[in-house]
Design an enzyme around this catalytic site. Structure first.
Site, PDB file in Angstrom:
ATOM      1  N   ASP A  18      18.958  -9.499   7.750  1.00  0.00           N
ATOM      2  CA  ASP A  18      18.078 -10.572   7.253  1.00  0.00           C
ATOM      3  C   ASP A  18      18.777 -11.894   6.897  1.00  0.00           C
ATOM      4  O   ASP A  18      18.479 -12.488   5.860  1.00  0.00           O
ATOM      5  CB  ASP A  18      17.298 -10.088   6.018  1.00  0.00           C
ATOM      6  CG  ASP A  18      16.372  -8.911   6.319  1.00  0.00           C
ATOM      7  OD1 ASP A  18      16.340  -8.443   7.465  1.00  0.00           O
ATOM      8  OD2 ASP A  18      15.670  -8.462   5.386  1.00  0.00           O
ATOM      9  N   ASP A  56      13.440  -9.839   8.725  1.00  0.00           N
ATOM     10  CA  ASP A  56      12.226  -9.602   7.949  1.00  0.00           C
ATOM     11  C   ASP A  56      11.123 -10.397   8.652  1.00  0.00           C
ATOM     12  O   ASP A  56      11.325 -11.587   8.962  1.00  0.00           O
ATOM     13  CB  ASP A  56      12.482 -10.138   6.529  1.00  0.00           C
ATOM     14  CG  ASP A  56      11.704  -9.426   5.444  1.00  0.00           C
ATOM     15  OD1 ASP A  56      11.482  -8.207   5.547  1.00  0.00           O
ATOM     16  OD2 ASP A  56      11.321 -10.108   4.465  1.00  0.00           O
ATOM     17  N   HIS A  58       7.073 -10.808   8.539  1.00  0.00           N
ATOM     18  CA  HIS A  58       5.761 -10.477   7.960  1.00  0.00           C
ATOM     19  C   HIS A  58       4.635 -11.286   8.585  1.00  0.00           C
ATOM     20  O   HIS A  58       4.793 -12.493   8.811  1.00  0.00           O
ATOM     21  CB  HIS A  58       5.753 -10.787   6.463  1.00  0.00           C
ATOM     22  CG  HIS A  58       6.794 -10.058   5.665  1.00  0.00           C
ATOM     23  ND1 HIS A  58       6.931  -8.701   5.670  1.00  0.00           N
ATOM     24  CD2 HIS A  58       7.752 -10.523   4.812  1.00  0.00           C
ATOM     25  CE1 HIS A  58       7.920  -8.351   4.861  1.00  0.00           C
ATOM     26  NE2 HIS A  58       8.445  -9.438   4.341  1.00  0.00           N
ATOM     27  N   HIS A  62       0.606 -11.120   4.083  1.00  0.00           N
ATOM     28  CA  HIS A  62       1.207  -9.782   3.887  1.00  0.00           C
ATOM     29  C   HIS A  62       1.002  -9.280   2.451  1.00  0.00           C
ATOM     30  O   HIS A  62       1.021 -10.071   1.506  1.00  0.00           O
ATOM     31  CB  HIS A  62       2.703  -9.849   4.215  1.00  0.00           C
ATOM     32  CG  HIS A  62       3.361  -8.512   4.310  1.00  0.00           C
ATOM     33  ND1 HIS A  62       4.137  -7.980   3.313  1.00  0.00           N
ATOM     34  CD2 HIS A  62       3.320  -7.586   5.294  1.00  0.00           C
ATOM     35  CE1 HIS A  62       4.568  -6.779   3.691  1.00  0.00           C
ATOM     36  NE2 HIS A  62       4.086  -6.521   4.887  1.00  0.00           N
ATOM     37  N   HIS A  91       7.134 -15.381   2.461  1.00  0.00           N
ATOM     38  CA  HIS A  91       8.446 -15.596   3.093  1.00  0.00           C
ATOM     39  C   HIS A  91       8.483 -14.911   4.449  1.00  0.00           C
ATOM     40  O   HIS A  91       7.739 -13.961   4.702  1.00  0.00           O
ATOM     41  CB  HIS A  91       9.578 -15.046   2.212  1.00  0.00           C
ATOM     42  CG  HIS A  91       9.527 -13.546   2.080  1.00  0.00           C
ATOM     43  ND1 HIS A  91       8.689 -12.909   1.196  1.00  0.00           N
ATOM     44  CD2 HIS A  91      10.184 -12.564   2.746  1.00  0.00           C
ATOM     45  CE1 HIS A  91       8.833 -11.599   1.320  1.00  0.00           C
ATOM     46  NE2 HIS A  91       9.728 -11.356   2.264  1.00  0.00           N
ATOM     47  N   LYS A 116      11.150  -5.920  10.932  1.00  0.00           N
ATOM     48  CA  LYS A 116      10.573  -4.989   9.965  1.00  0.00           C
ATOM     49  C   LYS A 116       9.632  -5.738   9.042  1.00  0.00           C
ATOM     50  O   LYS A 116       9.757  -6.950   8.876  1.00  0.00           O
ATOM     51  CB  LYS A 116      11.673  -4.298   9.168  1.00  0.00           C
ATOM     52  CG  LYS A 116      12.547  -5.288   8.418  1.00  0.00           C
ATOM     53  CD  LYS A 116      13.742  -4.637   7.788  1.00  0.00           C
ATOM     54  CE  LYS A 116      14.580  -5.636   7.030  1.00  0.00           C
ATOM     55  NZ  LYS A 116      13.902  -6.300   5.918  1.00  0.00           N
ATOM     56  N   CYS A 161      17.318  -5.345   0.683  1.00  0.00           N
ATOM     57  CA  CYS A 161      17.350  -4.845   2.060  1.00  0.00           C
ATOM     58  C   CYS A 161      18.682  -4.204   2.444  1.00  0.00           C
ATOM     59  O   CYS A 161      18.694  -3.218   3.175  1.00  0.00           O
ATOM     60  CB  CYS A 161      16.939  -5.951   3.022  1.00  0.00           C
ATOM     61  SG  CYS A 161      15.190  -6.359   2.806  1.00  0.00           S
TER      62      CYS A 161
HETATM   63  C1  VGL Z   1      14.064  -8.906   1.166  1.00  0.00           C
HETATM   64  C2  VGL Z   1      12.601  -9.068  -0.575  1.00  0.00           C
HETATM   65  C3  VGL Z   1      11.538  -9.157   0.286  1.00  0.00           C
HETATM   66  C4  VGL Z   1      15.491  -8.769   1.610  1.00  0.00           C
HETATM   67  C5  VGL Z   1      13.014  -8.989   2.049  1.00  0.00           C
HETATM   68  O1  VGL Z   1      15.798  -9.122   2.783  1.00  0.00           O
HETATM   69  O2  VGL Z   1      16.338  -8.317   0.789  1.00  0.00           O
HETATM   70  N1  VGL Z   1      13.852  -8.928  -0.155  1.00  0.00           N
HETATM   71  N2  VGL Z   1      11.759  -9.119   1.614  1.00  0.00           N
HETATM   72 ZN    ZN Z   2      10.141  -9.486   2.951  1.00  0.00          ZN
END
Ligand code: VGL
Ligand code: ZN
Length: 213
Positions: A18, A56, A58, A62, A91, A116, A161
């Site tokens: 990510d 990430d 979404h 979401h 995000h 994901k 993550c």
């Molecule tokens: C993440 C919060 C929400 C991450 C992703 O990449 O750590 N944290 N979505």
């Molecule tokens: Zn996320």
């Protein structure tokens, strides 16, 4: 902490988690100093024979977004079908600039980009399973079929993550190592200390990329 042997190009894979604009300074869910991982991850990617990235990803609206829960604010916790869920600012919405990989991340050698969090009602921290702990991303099967036994992790965020991915890797019987100098944390209410303790307990190797031979 277990000792970290040399990188073995046949059985080792680096998974870069990510490294996206929304998790970097100026982004919607900025991790402090998040973009500092970019040059470190680039150097690591040059050292591994095999590299996988995650993103990430979404859909708008979401369920993990606070904006989908009237009256709730980001970083509060709600109870969803599959358990407790932290609410986040909107995000990494599919196709937006915030969801793009950081422009300076050199993803050229990545062999797979796994996305994901695309199921509208389920959040996803781990690169292996969505937060319902039941919906797989397919990464475990991919890694097994490729013959990888040891997974090195870096990226954002250490305590969400990255940690959830490393813990799942152990549950799935992979060896797992987190390279902490190539990670940065969100650190919400002690989440970083908890994540580090859980990873130690699960036998995740915690070290620095600079220690790799
Ligand atoms: C993440 C919060 C929400 C991450 C992703 O990449 O750590 N944290 N979505
Ligand atoms: Zn996320």
């Amino acid at each position: 902490m277990q000792t970290i042997p040399e990188i073995d190009p046949r059985r080792d894979v680096l998974v870069v988690i990510d490294v996206q604009n929304d998790f970097c300074p100026g982004g919607a869910l900025a991790v402090a100093d998040g973009d500092a991982v970019v040059p470190v991850a680039n150097a690591l990617m040059r050292r591994f024979e095999h590299v996988v990235l995650t993103q990430d990803w979404h859909p708008a609206g979401h369920r993990s977004f606070a904006s989908s829960h009237p009256g709730r604010a980001p970083f509060e916790t709600v109870s969803l079908d599959y358990g407790e869920q932290t609410l986040w600012p909107d995000h990494c919405v599919q196709g937006t600039a915030g969801a793009a990989l950081h422009a300076n991340l050199d993803a050229t050698r990545a062999e797979l980009v796994i996305r994901k969090g695309f199921r509208p009602d389920i959040d996803s921290y781990s690169a292996f399973y969505e937060n319902d702990r039941a919906s797989p991303t397919g990464l475990a099967g991919y890694l097994r079929e490729r013959g990888f036994a040891r997974v090195f992790f870096c990226g954002l965020a250490t305590d969400y993550c990255v940690a959830w991915s490393a813990l799942d890797a152990r549950r799935l019987h992979f060896e797992a190592v987190v390279l902490l100098d190539a990670c940065r944390a969100i650190d919400l209410g002690g989440s970083l200390e908890r994540a580090l303790a859980a990873m130690r307990e699960a036998g995740v190797g915690l070290t620095q990329g600079s220690e790799l031979r």
